[in-house]
Design a protein around this motif. Structure first.
Motif, PDB file in Angstrom:
ATOM      1  N   GLY A  17     -19.209 -51.791  12.079  1.00 23.37           N
ATOM      2  CA  GLY A  17     -18.946 -50.508  12.128  1.00 23.37           C
ATOM      3  C   GLY A  17     -19.121 -49.553  11.145  1.00 23.37           C
ATOM      4  O   GLY A  17     -18.561 -48.338  11.004  1.00 23.37           O
ATOM      5  N   ILE A  18     -20.236 -49.753  10.577  1.00 20.19           N
ATOM      6  CA  ILE A  18     -20.784 -48.995   9.383  1.00 20.19           C
ATOM      7  C   ILE A  18     -21.995 -48.450   9.758  1.00 20.19           C
ATOM      8  O   ILE A  18     -23.135 -49.379  10.016  1.00 20.19           O
ATOM      9  CB  ILE A  18     -20.825 -49.651   8.113  1.00 20.19           C
ATOM     10  CG1 ILE A  18     -19.583 -50.362   7.914  1.00 20.19           C
ATOM     11  CG2 ILE A  18     -21.200 -48.786   6.732  1.00 20.19           C
ATOM     12  CD1 ILE A  18     -19.508 -51.412   6.864  1.00 20.19           C
ATOM     13  N   THR A  44     -16.101 -46.717  11.382  1.00 23.48           N
ATOM     14  CA  THR A  44     -15.531 -46.308  12.561  1.00 23.48           C
ATOM     15  C   THR A  44     -14.310 -47.684  12.483  1.00 23.48           C
ATOM     16  O   THR A  44     -13.499 -47.533  13.523  1.00 23.48           O
ATOM     17  CB  THR A  44     -16.157 -46.659  13.965  1.00 23.48           C
ATOM     18  OG1 THR A  44     -16.812 -48.065  13.912  1.00 23.48           O
ATOM     19  CG2 THR A  44     -17.396 -45.699  14.047  1.00 23.48           C
ATOM     20  N   GLU A  45     -14.093 -47.949  11.347  1.00 20.82           N
ATOM     21  CA  GLU A  45     -13.241 -49.170  11.083  1.00 20.82           C
ATOM     22  C   GLU A  45     -11.780 -48.526  10.668  1.00 20.82           C
ATOM     23  O   GLU A  45     -10.636 -49.056  10.387  1.00 20.82           O
ATOM     24  CB  GLU A  45     -13.713 -50.210  10.199  1.00 20.82           C
ATOM     25  CG  GLU A  45     -14.859 -50.667  10.792  1.00 20.82           C
ATOM     26  CD  GLU A  45     -14.619 -51.518  12.091  1.00 20.82           C
ATOM     27  OE1 GLU A  45     -13.725 -52.223  12.167  1.00 20.82           O
ATOM     28  OE2 GLU A  45     -15.617 -51.253  12.930  1.00 20.82           O
ATOM     29  N   ASN A  46     -11.533 -47.118  10.063  1.00 22.43           N
ATOM     30  CA  ASN A  46     -10.403 -46.678   9.624  1.00 22.43           C
ATOM     31  C   ASN A  46     -10.142 -47.427   8.380  1.00 22.43           C
ATOM     32  O   ASN A  46      -8.971 -47.256   8.213  1.00 22.43           O
ATOM     33  CB  ASN A  46      -9.541 -46.539  10.632  1.00 22.43           C
ATOM     34  CG  ASN A  46      -8.350 -45.667  10.420  1.00 22.43           C
ATOM     35  OD1 ASN A  46      -8.648 -44.467   9.785  1.00 22.43           O
ATOM     36  ND2 ASN A  46      -7.143 -45.681  10.595  1.00 22.43           N
ATOM     37  N   HIS A  47     -11.167 -47.901   7.668  1.00 24.40           N
ATOM     38  CA  HIS A  47     -10.836 -48.681   6.363  1.00 24.40           C
ATOM     39  C   HIS A  47     -10.592 -47.737   5.271  1.00 24.40           C
ATOM     40  O   HIS A  47     -11.391 -46.561   5.249  1.00 24.40           O
ATOM     41  CB  HIS A  47     -11.707 -49.565   6.079  1.00 24.40           C
ATOM     42  CG  HIS A  47     -11.820 -50.847   6.825  1.00 24.40           C
ATOM     43  ND1 HIS A  47     -11.001 -51.128   7.878  1.00 24.40           N
ATOM     44  CD2 HIS A  47     -12.486 -52.071   6.689  1.00 24.40           C
ATOM     45  CE1 HIS A  47     -11.117 -52.161   8.300  1.00 24.40           C
ATOM     46  NE2 HIS A  47     -12.096 -52.887   7.820  1.00 24.40           N
ATOM     47  N   ARG A  48      -9.579 -47.920   4.302  1.00 29.33           N
ATOM     48  CA  ARG A  48      -9.204 -46.837   3.245  1.00 29.33           C
ATOM     49  C   ARG A  48     -10.377 -46.975   2.218  1.00 29.33           C
ATOM     50  O   ARG A  48     -10.712 -45.914   1.605  1.00 29.33           O
ATOM     51  CB  ARG A  48      -8.019 -47.550   2.546  1.00 29.33           C
ATOM     52  CG  ARG A  48      -7.471 -46.465   1.509  1.00 29.33           C
ATOM     53  CD  ARG A  48      -6.052 -46.952   0.998  1.00 29.33           C
ATOM     54  NE  ARG A  48      -5.604 -46.240  -0.220  1.00 29.33           N
ATOM     55  CZ  ARG A  48      -4.903 -46.529  -0.906  1.00 29.33           C
ATOM     56  NH1 ARG A  48      -4.101 -47.709  -0.826  1.00 29.33           N
ATOM     57  NH2 ARG A  48      -4.350 -45.718  -2.109  1.00 29.33           N
ATOM     58  N   TYR A  49     -10.774 -47.954   1.803  1.00 28.08           N
ATOM     59  CA  TYR A  49     -11.765 -47.978   0.807  1.00 28.08           C
ATOM     60  C   TYR A  49     -13.551 -47.761   0.965  1.00 28.08           C
ATOM     61  O   TYR A  49     -13.702 -48.585   2.044  1.00 28.08           O
ATOM     62  CB  TYR A  49     -11.580 -49.345  -0.073  1.00 28.08           C
ATOM     63  CG  TYR A  49     -10.286 -49.422  -0.738  1.00 28.08           C
ATOM     64  CD1 TYR A  49      -9.735 -50.496  -1.138  1.00 28.08           C
ATOM     65  CD2 TYR A  49      -9.593 -48.311  -1.172  1.00 28.08           C
ATOM     66  CE1 TYR A  49      -8.339 -50.807  -1.539  1.00 28.08           C
ATOM     67  CE2 TYR A  49      -8.244 -48.256  -1.633  1.00 28.08           C
ATOM     68  CZ  TYR A  49      -7.624 -49.624  -2.045  1.00 28.08           C
ATOM     69  OH  TYR A  49      -6.372 -49.626  -2.363  1.00 28.08           O
ATOM     70  N   TYR A  92     -29.986 -48.231  -1.103  1.00 32.02           N
ATOM     71  CA  TYR A  92     -28.605 -47.883  -1.323  1.00 32.02           C
ATOM     72  C   TYR A  92     -27.843 -48.714  -0.162  1.00 32.02           C
ATOM     73  O   TYR A  92     -28.038 -48.464   0.897  1.00 32.02           O
ATOM     74  CB  TYR A  92     -28.332 -46.373  -1.472  1.00 32.02           C
ATOM     75  CG  TYR A  92     -29.006 -46.077  -2.690  1.00 32.02           C
ATOM     76  CD1 TYR A  92     -30.339 -45.529  -2.791  1.00 32.02           C
ATOM     77  CD2 TYR A  92     -28.117 -45.519  -3.728  1.00 32.02           C
ATOM     78  CE1 TYR A  92     -30.857 -45.082  -3.815  1.00 32.02           C
ATOM     79  CE2 TYR A  92     -28.785 -45.059  -4.827  1.00 32.02           C
ATOM     80  CZ  TYR A  92     -30.288 -44.712  -4.987  1.00 32.02           C
ATOM     81  OH  TYR A  92     -30.611 -44.207  -6.129  1.00 32.02           O
ATOM     82  N   PHE A  93     -26.502 -49.261  -0.757  1.00 29.25           N
ATOM     83  CA  PHE A  93     -25.552 -49.790   0.315  1.00 29.25           C
ATOM     84  C   PHE A  93     -24.393 -49.216   0.323  1.00 29.25           C
ATOM     85  O   PHE A  93     -23.748 -49.091  -0.647  1.00 29.25           O
ATOM     86  CB  PHE A  93     -25.644 -51.203   0.222  1.00 29.25           C
ATOM     87  CG  PHE A  93     -26.760 -52.085   0.607  1.00 29.25           C
ATOM     88  CD1 PHE A  93     -27.746 -52.538  -0.395  1.00 29.25           C
ATOM     89  CD2 PHE A  93     -27.057 -52.313   1.795  1.00 29.25           C
ATOM     90  CE1 PHE A  93     -28.862 -53.229  -0.423  1.00 29.25           C
ATOM     91  CE2 PHE A  93     -28.258 -52.964   2.115  1.00 29.25           C
ATOM     92  CZ  PHE A  93     -29.052 -53.523   1.065  1.00 29.25           C
ATOM     93  N   CYS A  94     -23.708 -49.071   1.556  1.00 25.89           N
ATOM     94  CA  CYS A  94     -22.423 -48.367   1.505  1.00 25.89           C
ATOM     95  C   CYS A  94     -21.518 -49.652   1.984  1.00 25.89           C
ATOM     96  O   CYS A  94     -22.121 -50.755   2.640  1.00 25.89           O
ATOM     97  CB  CYS A  94     -22.170 -47.341   2.592  1.00 25.89           C
ATOM     98  SG  CYS A  94     -20.593 -46.939   2.997  1.00 25.89           S
ATOM     99  N   ALA A  95     -20.451 -49.722   1.601  1.00 28.76           N
ATOM    100  CA  ALA A  95     -19.402 -50.882   2.030  1.00 28.76           C
ATOM    101  C   ALA A  95     -18.055 -50.437   2.248  1.00 28.76           C
ATOM    102  O   ALA A  95     -17.768 -49.267   1.732  1.00 28.76           O
ATOM    103  CB  ALA A  95     -19.415 -51.870   0.970  1.00 28.76           C
ATOM    104  N   ILE A  96     -17.442 -51.139   3.064  1.00 26.97           N
ATOM    105  CA  ILE A  96     -16.016 -50.620   3.247  1.00 26.97           C
ATOM    106  C   ILE A  96     -15.151 -51.591   3.109  1.00 26.97           C
ATOM    107  O   ILE A  96     -15.483 -52.906   3.188  1.00 26.97           O
ATOM    108  CB  ILE A  96     -15.731 -50.057   4.522  1.00 26.97           C
ATOM    109  CG1 ILE A  96     -15.941 -51.189   5.575  1.00 26.97           C
ATOM    110  CG2 ILE A  96     -16.791 -48.787   4.930  1.00 26.97           C
ATOM    111  CD1 ILE A  96     -15.870 -50.640   7.240  1.00 26.97           C
ATOM    112  N   SER A  97     -13.772 -51.480   2.789  1.00 26.28           N
ATOM    113  CA  SER A  97     -13.020 -52.507   2.748  1.00 26.28           C
ATOM    114  C   SER A  97     -11.447 -52.040   3.170  1.00 26.28           C
ATOM    115  O   SER A  97     -10.801 -51.002   3.031  1.00 26.28           O
ATOM    116  CB  SER A  97     -12.627 -53.360   1.614  1.00 26.28           C
ATOM    117  OG  SER A  97     -12.111 -52.598   0.385  1.00 26.28           O
ATOM    118  N   GLU A  98     -10.755 -52.761   3.702  1.00 27.74           N
ATOM    119  CA  GLU A  98      -9.314 -52.353   4.291  1.00 27.74           C
ATOM    120  C   GLU A  98      -8.406 -52.138   3.103  1.00 27.74           C
ATOM    121  O   GLU A  98      -7.655 -51.210   3.030  1.00 27.74           O
ATOM    122  CB  GLU A  98      -8.822 -53.353   5.114  1.00 27.74           C
ATOM    123  CG  GLU A  98      -7.690 -53.005   5.979  1.00 27.74           C
ATOM    124  CD  GLU A  98      -7.086 -54.038   7.096  1.00 27.74           C
ATOM    125  OE1 GLU A  98      -5.969 -53.904   7.642  1.00 27.74           O
ATOM    126  OE2 GLU A  98      -7.751 -55.128   7.054  1.00 27.74           O
ATOM    127  N   GLY A  99      -8.413 -52.874   2.213  1.00 28.40           N
ATOM    128  CA  GLY A  99      -7.584 -52.717   0.957  1.00 28.40           C
ATOM    129  C   GLY A  99      -6.440 -53.315   1.228  1.00 28.40           C
ATOM    130  O   GLY A  99      -5.808 -53.482   2.305  1.00 28.40           O
TER     131      GLY A  99
END
Lengths: 114, 115
Positions: B3-4, B26-31, B89-96
């Motif tokens: 979802g990125i 679209t994951e609603n992750h904080r970080y 360039y890469f974007c990453a997400i994590s829930e935290g």
């Protein structure tokens, strides 16, 4: 450390062989570790993780072994397939900082020959 | 890609021009995180965000700025692009949170060439 795409450790195997990819980590206080796979032209993809209170964790065709005594991780891929060809790298929490930051290894290039 | 969505996927620009890369989740992750990846250096953290309007510098932040006005969007701006900023360039997400919630999930990347 090694360079991504330059002077990275390489592993070349035949289709159907088992592959073992190694990673040394630096922080003995790390409480989990993550393996990623990065295919050419794509972003890193999460494969499997392991907590520091475990010695072994198995997934689908992959097994991760953790040796805390020597601060070493290995990723074993069973019956390697051409689609497994990629750069594999490990990651650990960034030295006790918060905000989920990770420290990434430089990686190993795996090439699988049909 | 969890979802990125990164946009654009490819961009060619000239030295001295401003460039903005977008990461949408679209994951609603904080970080959320921005990395660059270059031969010889692996993944290097540029900036990261730990909430809306909360951002901080990574190890290679010079020449870059970021903004996060909504949970789902994290923008990376090169104020005046230089050839040394040619990279992927890469974007990453994590829930935290604890343990597995710190797994980072990556977008497909943006290949930027500064001529």
């Amino acid at each position: 450390g090694e360079s991504v795409g330059l002077h990275l450790p390489t592993l070349s195997v035949q289709e159907g062989d088992n592959s073992i990819i190694n990673c040394a980590y630096s922080n003995s206080a790390s409480d989990y570790f993550i393996w990623y796979k990065q295919e050419s032209g794509k972003g890193p993809q999460f494969i499997i993780d392991i907590r520091s209170n475990m010695d072994k964790r198995q997934g689908q065709r992959v097994t991760v072994l953790l040796n805390k005594t020597v601060k070493h991780l290995s990723l074993q891929i069973a019956a390697t397939q051409p689609g497994d060809s990629a750069v594999y790298f490990c990651a650990e929490p960034d030295g006790g900082t918060s905000y989920g930051k990770l420290t990434f290894g430089q990686g190993t290039i795996l090439t699988v020959h049909p | 890609d969890a979802g990125i969505t990164q946009s654009p996927r490819h961009k060619v620009t000239e030295t001295g021009t401003p460039v903005t890369l977008r990461c949408h989740q679209t994951e609603n992750h904080r970080y959320m995180y921005w990395y660059r990846q270059d031969p010889g250096h692996g993944l290097r953290l540029i900036h990261y965000s730990y909430g809306v309007k909360d951002t901080d510098k990574g190890e290679v932040s010079d020449g870059y700025s970021v903004s996060r006005s909504k949970t789902e969007d994290f923008l990376l701006t090169l104020e005046s692009a230089t050839s040394s900023q040619t990279s992927v360039y890469f974007c990453a997400i994590s829930e935290g949170g604890r343990i597995a919630k710190n797994i980072q999930y990556f977008g497909a990347g943006t290949r930027l060439s500064v001529l």
